[in-house]
Enzyme design. Structure first.
Site, PDB file in Angstrom:
ATOM      1  N   CYS A   8      42.657 -31.119  49.674  1.00  0.00           N
ATOM      2  CA  CYS A   8      42.286 -29.718  49.883  1.00  0.00           C
ATOM      3  C   CYS A   8      41.157 -29.778  50.906  1.00  0.00           C
ATOM      4  CB  CYS A   8      41.881 -29.025  48.579  1.00  0.00           C
ATOM      5  SG  CYS A   8      40.382 -29.642  47.782  1.00  0.00           S
ATOM      6  N   GLY A   9      40.250 -28.840  50.883  1.00  0.00           N
ATOM      7  CA  GLY A   9      39.126 -28.913  51.801  1.00  0.00           C
ATOM      8  C   GLY A   9      38.181 -30.049  51.438  1.00  0.00           C
TER       9      GLY A   9
END
Length: 122
Positions: free
Chosen positions: A77-78
């Site tokens: 994800c981030g």
């Protein structure tokens, strides 16, 4: 488990395998569970966008990717908790998956190539 958990117990999270950014091939498959808008802002060249909200519905697609490419497949994800939740869900469903250390922020910080603005579709 038929839905991605809203959270993962820290003790359970500590047992999930982690893949170092440097060990992933430049065009290596990465499951990117960020929302599509974040995906468009930049992603690893070999990443496939499967937003976390779609992960349960696309589980067979992920299984096919792991089978075709070998596991464990890195999940990103981030750089926060989505990748932990997604990886826990995949592993609970028999998919060989691992957390990509640092997510896309870690990927970018390591000087790895990013592909911005490509619409691969959700």
């Amino acid at each position: 488990m038929d839905a991605v958990p809203a959270s993962v117990d820290p003790a359970d999270a500590a047992t999930i395998p982690v893949v170092e950014t440097a060990t992933v091939a430049d065009e290596g498959v990465v499951i990117d569970v960020r929302d599509h808008a974040d995906w468009l802002a930049g992603h690893a060249p070999g990443a496939i966008n499967i937003p976390i909200a779609q992960l349960a519905a696309r589980l067979d697609e992920v299984r096919a990717l792991v089978e075709a490419n070998g596991g464990p497949v890195p999940v990103s994800c981030g750089g926060g908790t989505k990748q932990v939740r997604a990886t826990a869900y995949l592993r609970a469903n028999g998919v060989e998956a691992a957390i990509l250390r640092g997510g896309m922020r870690g990927w970018k910080s390591a000087g790895r190539s990013m592909q911005p603005g490509e619409d691969a579709g959700p």
